[in-house]
Design an enzyme around this catalytic site. Sequence first.
Site, PDB file in Angstrom:
ATOM      1  N   LYS A 224       4.401   1.272 -11.362  1.00  0.00           N
ATOM      2  CA  LYS A 224       3.489   1.052 -12.464  1.00  0.00           C
ATOM      3  C   LYS A 224       3.098   2.563 -13.050  1.00  0.00           C
ATOM      4  O   LYS A 224       3.226   2.609 -14.418  1.00  0.00           O
ATOM      5  CB  LYS A 224       2.041   0.409 -11.839  1.00  0.00           C
ATOM      6  CG  LYS A 224       2.130  -0.924 -11.490  1.00  0.00           C
ATOM      7  CD  LYS A 224       0.798  -1.344 -10.855  1.00  0.00           C
ATOM      8  CE  LYS A 224       0.136  -0.715  -9.743  1.00  0.00           C
ATOM      9  NZ  LYS A 224       1.072  -0.425  -8.505  1.00  0.00           N
TER      10      LYS A 224
ATOM     11  N   ARG B 204       8.081   9.362  -2.391  1.00  0.00           N
ATOM     12  CA  ARG B 204       7.389   9.530  -3.549  1.00  0.00           C
ATOM     13  C   ARG B 204       6.856  10.887  -3.247  1.00  0.00           C
ATOM     14  O   ARG B 204       6.377  11.167  -2.383  1.00  0.00           O
ATOM     15  CB  ARG B 204       6.181   8.439  -3.993  1.00  0.00           C
ATOM     16  CG  ARG B 204       5.197   9.057  -5.075  1.00  0.00           C
ATOM     17  CD  ARG B 204       4.540   7.746  -5.756  1.00  0.00           C
ATOM     18  NE  ARG B 204       3.529   7.376  -4.981  1.00  0.00           N
ATOM     19  CZ  ARG B 204       2.814   6.371  -5.328  1.00  0.00           C
ATOM     20  NH1 ARG B 204       2.992   5.848  -6.575  1.00  0.00           N
ATOM     21  NH2 ARG B 204       1.868   5.992  -4.402  1.00  0.00           N
TER      22      ARG B 204
ATOM     23  N   ARG C  76       1.391  12.682  -1.209  1.00  0.00           N
ATOM     24  CA  ARG C  76       0.149  12.094  -1.111  1.00  0.00           C
ATOM     25  C   ARG C  76      -0.416  11.796   0.123  1.00  0.00           C
ATOM     26  O   ARG C  76       0.823  11.353   0.956  1.00  0.00           O
ATOM     27  CB  ARG C  76      -0.139  10.744  -2.076  1.00  0.00           C
ATOM     28  CG  ARG C  76      -0.426  11.122  -3.481  1.00  0.00           C
ATOM     29  CD  ARG C  76      -0.168   9.887  -4.310  1.00  0.00           C
ATOM     30  NE  ARG C  76      -0.837   8.753  -3.942  1.00  0.00           N
ATOM     31  CZ  ARG C  76      -1.211   7.769  -4.520  1.00  0.00           C
ATOM     32  NH1 ARG C  76      -0.552   7.587  -5.942  1.00  0.00           N
ATOM     33  NH2 ARG C  76      -1.676   6.607  -4.108  1.00  0.00           N
TER      34      ARG C  76
ATOM     35  N   ARG D 148      -2.156  -0.520   2.589  1.00  0.00           N
ATOM     36  CA  ARG D 148      -2.271  -0.639   1.272  1.00  0.00           C
ATOM     37  C   ARG D 148      -1.609  -1.876   0.732  1.00  0.00           C
ATOM     38  O   ARG D 148      -2.051  -2.632  -0.089  1.00  0.00           O
ATOM     39  CB  ARG D 148      -1.734   0.562   0.413  1.00  0.00           C
ATOM     40  CG  ARG D 148      -2.889   1.676   0.466  1.00  0.00           C
ATOM     41  CD  ARG D 148      -1.941   3.087   0.254  1.00  0.00           C
ATOM     42  NE  ARG D 148      -1.573   3.181  -1.087  1.00  0.00           N
ATOM     43  CZ  ARG D 148      -0.579   3.949  -1.526  1.00  0.00           C
ATOM     44  NH1 ARG D 148       0.079   4.853  -0.502  1.00  0.00           N
ATOM     45  NH2 ARG D 148      -0.120   4.058  -2.775  1.00  0.00           N
TER      46      ARG D 148
ATOM     47  N   ARG E  12      -8.136  -4.450  -9.332  1.00  0.00           N
ATOM     48  CA  ARG E  12      -7.606  -4.627  -8.134  1.00  0.00           C
ATOM     49  C   ARG E  12      -8.301  -5.676  -7.315  1.00  0.00           C
ATOM     50  O   ARG E  12      -8.120  -5.802  -6.348  1.00  0.00           O
ATOM     51  CB  ARG E  12      -7.578  -3.348  -7.274  1.00  0.00           C
ATOM     52  CG  ARG E  12      -6.319  -2.516  -7.343  1.00  0.00           C
ATOM     53  CD  ARG E  12      -6.392  -1.487  -6.820  1.00  0.00           C
ATOM     54  NE  ARG E  12      -5.398  -0.577  -6.046  1.00  0.00           N
ATOM     55  CZ  ARG E  12      -4.846   0.466  -6.321  1.00  0.00           C
ATOM     56  NH1 ARG E  12      -4.846   0.986  -7.658  1.00  0.00           N
ATOM     57  NH2 ARG E  12      -3.922   1.036  -5.871  1.00  0.00           N
TER      58      ARG E  12
END
Length: 216
Positions: free
Chosen positions: A14, A123, A156, A167, A89
Amino acid sequence: MHRLIFLGPPGAGKGTQATILAREMGLAHLSTGDLLRAAVAAGTPLGVEADRYMRAGQLVPDRLVLGILEERVGETDTAAGFILDGFPRTVPQATALERIAPATRVISFEIPESRLVERLTQRRVCSTCGTPYNLSTNPPARPGVCDRDGAPLAHRSDDQPEPVRTRLKVYWEKTAPLLDYYAGRGLLLRVDADAPVDAVGRRIRAALAERPTEGL
Ligand code: ADP
Ligand code: AMP
């Protein structure tokens, strides 16, 4: 005018697509994750409260997220439209958005769960502008630095295996019900997000062109 929601599990792409398409389409890119991380970094009371949820991979309570989202939507750069990345969310967030600025289309990023863990743990994100990269699928031109502004890339704390598992679980419990919510309102466009970055971008543009929002 486009007021788009990018909906999908963490790691679906996204942020990557929102960064590119917002620039191309002249829309503001609104990421509640980026806004919350900025509050954490600044040490504001909201940031201090949000930090423990984010570290654990849990959702930040609706009342906190709605406050920053509403404030951000009120800024002048959203007047020509926006892309919401990572919001809403929960169903209460979606109903609140209808009062603040109703979405014109919702893009559902469809991707097998097996791809997500690999994408998230690899990531890296720009420490200043938040642009996402991936060590294997989408590396920066120069290792360790952002192509856009030359700032160092960061890993992160919630992109470690344990918070990633939380998550994904939270996504299926709290966020996936929004797929039916928006399908029922005729706003949902499903896009196969298991393809290279360019191809996914083309699919999103094609899906939007097929179902224009003129007159909405
Ligand atoms: P989200 O915002 O949905 O959590 P990101 O856009 O940050 O996801 O992407 C998650 C990771 O996957 C990042 O490392 C990113 O570089 C990488 N990625 C994004 N889109 C693709 C794609 N189409 N193919 C391969 N890797 C991708
Ligand atoms: P993201 O950058 O979208 O992956 O979000 C990172 C983290 O920020 C999430 O795991 C949540 O803890 C928090 N967060 C971001 N957006 C929201 C939201 N809309 N509602 C609740 N928590 C959020």
